[in-house]
Each structure stands twice: as structure tokens, then as C-alpha cells.
Motif scaffolding. Structure first.
Motif, mmCIF file in Angstrom:
data_model
loop_
_atom_site.group_PDB
_atom_site.id
_atom_site.type_symbol
_atom_site.label_atom_id
_atom_site.label_comp_id
_atom_site.label_asym_id
_atom_site.label_seq_id
_atom_site.Cartn_x
_atom_site.Cartn_y
_atom_site.Cartn_z
ATOM 1 N N ARG A 35 56.440 15.074 91.207
ATOM 2 C CA ARG A 35 55.416 14.061 91.433
ATOM 3 C C ARG A 35 54.269 14.215 90.457
ATOM 4 O O ARG A 35 53.700 13.233 89.997
ATOM 5 C CB ARG A 35 54.871 14.174 92.859
ATOM 6 N N ALA A 36 53.880 15.446 90.153
ATOM 7 C CA ALA A 36 52.754 15.692 89.261
ATOM 8 C C ALA A 36 52.813 17.132 88.787
ATOM 9 O O ALA A 36 53.402 17.998 89.440
ATOM 10 C CB ALA A 36 51.421 15.429 89.968
ATOM 11 N N VAL A 37 52.197 17.380 87.638
ATOM 12 C CA VAL A 37 52.178 18.723 87.064
ATOM 13 C C VAL A 37 50.809 18.970 86.460
ATOM 14 O O VAL A 37 50.171 18.056 85.932
ATOM 15 C CB VAL A 37 53.297 18.895 86.007
ATOM 16 N N ALA A 38 50.325 20.201 86.578
ATOM 17 C CA ALA A 38 49.049 20.574 85.971
ATOM 18 C C ALA A 38 49.132 22.027 85.516
ATOM 19 O O ALA A 38 49.854 22.838 86.112
ATOM 20 C CB ALA A 38 47.895 20.394 86.962
ATOM 21 N N PHE A 39 48.419 22.307 84.445
ATOM 22 C CA PHE A 39 48.448 23.641 83.849
ATOM 23 C C PHE A 39 47.054 24.240 83.808
ATOM 24 O O PHE A 39 46.056 23.526 83.675
ATOM 25 C CB PHE A 39 49.017 23.577 82.424
ATOM 26 N N GLY A 40 47.018 25.597 83.891
ATOM 27 C CA GLY A 40 45.777 26.321 83.744
ATOM 28 C C GLY A 40 45.515 26.703 82.297
ATOM 29 O O GLY A 40 46.230 26.305 81.375
ATOM 30 N N ALA A 41 44.468 27.506 82.094
ATOM 31 C CA ALA A 41 44.065 27.904 80.744
ATOM 32 C C ALA A 41 45.096 28.861 80.146
ATOM 33 O O ALA A 41 45.635 29.725 80.837
ATOM 34 C CB ALA A 41 42.696 28.562 80.794
#
Length: 576
Positions: free
Chosen positions: A97-103
Motif C-alpha cells: 500500500r505504501a513504503v517509506a524509508f529512514g535516513a
């Protein structure tokens, strides 16, 4: 620093819409450059981390072309199509559904590591890491891409896999909460239920990709018709299962059943429509104009595309009034036919017809409305039809879209005139023409139909209230003094329009005779579809019901379809 999880909180994403988007290369590069500059300003960050961060930003945005450009995939003979296919296949397998990445941070052996949070439909939320090996290509850092990088957390040699299952299917309920179908057994509970619930079946080919991405097992049965198709997404619930990296468990979630779905179908109105249709091929529909709620739908009212015949004159006369080429008091000669491009277009049964516009509409004079269409021209006729909903998807799964050709493809005055009386290449469903009538009932605003109880989808402006009121007076005259007299209800102001759509050319060439009937042979069915659309009450009182009737190859609209419409309209008008 953790990036803002906009992809995880976007309502459109929560509703499961496709996440991958393609941006113009220049615009995408500008956005990424701005984001990278804002995050990294004032810091010394290794080029490998900058590359990894840009790659992750492109992934979050669904910019596969940018990701491909930041990788070395092309140098290994992989095309953008191959690259995109690998990522889309992984996304579908994981029901992303969605993806997000950190530093990013430096790992071992030239690998940059980014924390990853992936929300899925079938397996819950995956917390893992994206490990990006960085290489040099022509002196520039690039992601050393391999198949495992199509999904975060995969190790060398692992393949992404999944097993999913559906929860028990939810029940379908009528407006009064009586059951229409109970779960996966799909057992219709009454003749009313059997007429509208629809059926389950194997996944149709055109829905395979969509349902795979939603986590539906390939051997599942899904809604294929009726309300089961319309509410398939709501009735299926949330799938569950296990997401695997090879033999390693990445995430799991139990299936979650949905709540019962309450529809707009009124059983008594539906039963009346069943009885009125009496097993004939055609469609009957009843609805509440102000809410768009469908009270009854029997036969093929949502899928059966047929020429609408003279019911389309509602569209034509609306456009004629808007353009000032006619008005209610304008008079037309009494004629038996109109001649366009040297070809006669007859009135029904070759009868003489004319008088004022109101009289011409009430008696459905082809000799008036075919030339009116030619005077309007294809462009203005098509534009009016589009406002009434032609060539516009209805927004309900499984419902056919009404069509007419583009203006530039209709042809000469004869073709435009034929289109103006609902012939030629014009096609509509019973629902389409019911909505045309309901638009006049709502003073020029087209309701968006719904089968979900309590849902209000709103209206679309079509014409002015003044024009709609003029058309309403003509529709009332069609019932009180014209071809639709069989739809009259004592004590009610009924506005309606008949239609008798020719399905084939029955004219006999000059100098020839029609073939004589064969003794003892079954009579040929009529070569016309019978139509009628109506609503009540007219006038200043709010409209309470609109109906549409199509009977395929059944004869004339006034003789055959209007009595059916009256019966169903009476049922829909009863207090409940």
C-alpha cells in the motif's frame, strides 16, 4: 532523521489505489533535487549516501524511471521495462500500500542501509532494511541493482513469496435489512434476492492483476454479477496470510471479515419490477432522484446497451432550448416524415405529426426532432449528451457506459438527425435513460446513482432550472396528452417519454413487395425495442421516484413499456 511518512497517511493510498506514478523526468528530478538539498544542506554526506537517499525518495514517489537512472541496471543489459516489471511484481506479491524509508547510514562493504517501513494489505506492516550496494559507473555512484532489491529485506538468492486466504464473505442486505445473500455460499434467499444478488465465480481475466495486488488468492471466487460484483471489494473483507523471503517469514496477518453491506434495494419495489418484467428480455429500474439510491433493478438495466430511441429526445430538446433554436411555443408543420440528405425519416407508422414544440415532443415527432438535431450539429448534440452522462463511466463496478460516436465521426446531417432521435450508433442502458429523466426531475442536475444505503454521491450540473422546467412540461404532456398516456397515474403529475427504437431497416425498396408470411410459421418478433422513462411527482413538489423500462424487441414504447413503468412507479411512490 526519519522522512515524513506522507505515503503512509495519504487517504487515497489507504483506499488501496495504485501507488506507482510516473512523473515527467524534468519535474521528478527537480523535486528530488529540492528534497535532497533541504535534507542535506549544511552537512557533509558521502556521495554514496546521497545516491541512496535519492533512490529511496524516488521509490517513495513511485518514480521507477528515476530509480532506474540511479542504478547500474542498464549496464548489465536490463531495460527499464525489466526493472519496472521486477518492482511491480514484488509490489503485487506483497500487496504493498505504501513504503517509506529512514535516513541512510553506511554499512559494510560499500552498502548503504536505510530503515524501511512497508504497509501491505494482506500481511500488515513490514519493518525491515533496504541494503543498497553502491558502485561506480563512469565515475558516478550508482545502486548496484539485482533482483533482490525489488523488495526491501531480501537477501542474496532469496525470492519473495506469499500465501493468502480470504475471510468468510460478508452478507448482502436489502434496504429493510432482510438478507439478499449470506456469505460465500451465495445462496439467494428469495425470488427478490435471486433477481439482484448476482453470483460468484472464478476471477475474470481482466481483474487478475487488480485482485492479486489486493491479496486475493488466485483460486478464490469473487463477485461476477449483480450486487455481488458491485460490492465485491466490500464483501471480501481484508485478506490475510504470510509474506516470505524464501523460507523466512517477513510478516503475517489473519484475515479480517467485513461487516454486512446494506444496499438500497427495496424488496417490495423489486418484486413489483420482477412481476412487471414478467420474464421478458429487458431491464427495469427504479430510483430516488434526490439521493441517487436505486430501489429496484431487474433484468439487464445495468449492462444491456441498446439504441434509446425517442427517449433520447430529452437530450436533443434540452440542447435545442439551450442553443435558442427552439422554444415551447414554436410551431412546426404537420408532416409524416423529414428528409435529410435525400433520405426520409418517418414518424411512427407514417403518421402526420407537428404543431407546437410541446405537442411535437408529446407525440414524439421524428419529423421535428431529426431536423432539430441536424440544425444543432454533431458537436453541440454530443456535448449535451456528455453532460447527461454519455461516454462517462457511471462509477459502479460492472455497469456499462453509454456511448455515442465523437462529433467528428458521426457523419452528415442524416447521421446527426438519426442520432438526435436515439438511433444510429447511440447506445444506452436503462439506467442511463432513467438518469436522463431524473436530471429533468432535479431541475437540471444529474444524480450519481448508488446501491449503497446511506451513500450520497451528489449531482452533476447539466442544464439550467429554467430549461429543465420547460422540458418537464413537455414530458408531462407526453403522459397526459401524448404517446405515454398508458403511464398516467390518477392524482399524480407524471412526466415521461416513450421510445421505440428501430433495430433494423424494415423499409421495402420501391417496386418490390414485402415477403408474404409463411403459413404455420412462428411470427417474427417485433424489430423495435420498447422504452419508457418517467418520474413523479412533477411540478413544485420534490420528485420521489424515477423509473426506466427497456423491453427488447417488444414493440412500441407507449403500448408495451409505459404500462410497466406505471406499475413500478406506483410501487416506488408508496410510503415506506
Amino acid at each position: 532523521m526519519i522522512y515524513r511518512l506522507s505515503a503512509l497517511t495519504d487517504p487515497a493510498q489507504r483506499q488501496g489505489r495504485a501507488r506507482w506514478r510516473r512523473f515527467a523526468p524534468i519535474a521528478g528530478a527537480a523535486v528530488l533535487a529540492f528534497g535532497a538539498g533541504a535534507l542535506l544542506a549544511g552537512q557533509h554526506v558521502p556521495e554514496s549516501q546521497r545516491t541512496a537517499e535519492r533512490y529511496a525518495q524516488a521509490w517513495e514517489a513511485g518514480d521507477l524511471a528515476r530509480m532506474f537512472a540511479l542504478s547500474d541496471a542498464e549496464s548489465h543489459g536490463r531495460s527499464l521495462r525489466d526493472f519496472a516489471r521486477a518492482h511491480r511484481d514484488a509490489e503485487a506479491t506483497a500487496t504493498v500500500r505504501a513504503v517509506a524509508f529512514g535516513a541512510p547510514r553506511d554499512g559494510d562493504d560499500g552498502v548503504v542501509v536505510l530503515p524501511a517501513v512497508i504497509r501491505t494489505r494482506a500481511f500488515g506492516t513490514v519493518h525491515t532494511e533496504l541494503r543498497l550496494p553502491i558502485t561506480k559507473l563512469d565515475g558516478e555512484p550508482r545502486v548496484a541493482w539485482s533482483e533482490e532489491l525489488a523488495f526491501p529485506g531480501l537477501r542474496r538468492g532469496e525470492r519473495l513469496g506469499a500465501r493468502t486466504e480470504l475471510p468468510p464473505r460478508a452478507a448482502l442486505l436489502a434496504r429493510d435489512r432482510t438478507p439478499l445473500a449470506r456469505g460465500a455460499d451465495d445462496q439467494a434467499l428469495s425470488p427478490v434476492a435471486a433477481s439482484i444478488a448476482g453470483s460468484l465465480g472464478p476471477i475474470p481475466e481482466e481483474r487478475v492483476a487488480e485482485l492479486r495486488a489486493a491479496g486475493v488468492p488466485p483460486d478464490a471466487e469473487v463477485g461476477t454479477s449483480g450486487l455481488e460484483r458491485i460490492f465485491d471489494d466490500e464483501l471480501r473483507g481484508t485478506p490475510g496470510g504470510v509474506l516470505l523471503a524464501g523460507e523466512r517469514l517477513l510478516a503475517s496477518q489473519a484475515p479480517q471479515p467485513a461487516d454486512p453491506v446494506r444496499t438500497t434495494i427495496a424488496p417490495k419495489v423489486q418484486q413489483t419490477a420482477i412481476d412487471a418484467l414478467a420474464g421478458r428480455l429487458g431491464g427495469v429500474i427504479a430510483m430516488r432522484p434526490r439521493s441517487g439510491e436505486v430501489l429496484a433493478a431487474v433484468g439487464i438495466p445495468l449492462s444491456g446497451l441498446q439504441p434509446p430511441g425517442s427517449t433520447f429526445k430529452i437530450v436533443t430538446v434540452t440542447a435545442g432550448l439551450e442553443e435558442g433554436i427552439t422554444k415551447p411555443s414554436k410551431t412546426y408543420p404537420v408532416e409524416t416524415e423529414a428528409v435529410l440528405e435525400g433520405v426520409p425519416l418517418e414518424n411512427a407508422h407514417g403518421e402526420p405529426c407537428g404543431g407546437t414544440l410541446v405537442q411535437s415532443f408529446a407525440h414524439s415527432c421524428n419529423s421535428v426532432f431529426a431536423p432539430m438535431g441536424a440544425e444543432l450539429g454533431a458537436q453541440r448534440l454530443v456535448e449535451a449528451a456528455h453532460r447527461f452522462g454519455f461516454d462517462q463511466p457511471v462509477g459502479i463496478p460492472g455497469v456499462a457506459t453509454p456511448t455515442l460516436p465523437p462529433a467528428e465521426e458521426i457523419g452528415d446531417d442524416l447521421a446527426v438527425g438519426s442520432s438526435a432521435i436515439g438511433q444510429g450508433r447511440v447506445e444506452a442502458t436503462t439506467l442511463t435513460m432513467t438518469l436522463v429523466a431524473a436530471t429533468i426531475a432535479l431541475e437540471g442536475k444529474r444524480p450519481l446513482p448508488t446501491f449503497e444505503h446511506g451513500e450520497r454521491r451528489g449531482t452533476v450540473p447539466v442544464t439550467t432550472p429554467e430549461i429543465a422546467r420547460q422540458v418537464e412540461r413537455m414530458m408531462e404532456a407526453a403522459v397526459s396528452d401524448g404517446t405515454g398516456a398508458a403511464a398516467a397515474i390518477p392524482g399524480r403529475r407524471v412526466a415521461g417519454k416513450t421510445g421505440t427504437a428501430e433495430l433494423e431497416d424494415t423499409r421495402v425498396a420501391p417496386g418490390t413487395e414485402a415477403p408474404a408470411p409463411v403459413p404455420g410459421a412462428e411470427p417474427e418478433p417485433p424489430s423495435t425495442d420498447a422504452w419508457f422513462v418517467a418520474y413523479a411527482p412533477g411540478g413544485k413538489r420534490p420528485p420521489r421516484a424515477a423509473v426506466g423500462v427497456l423491453l427488447v424487441r417488444a414493440g412500441g414504447g407507449g403500448d408495451v413499456a409505459a404500462p410497466v413503468a406505471r406499475t413500478v412507479l406506483e410501487a416506488a411512490l408508496r410510503p415506506r
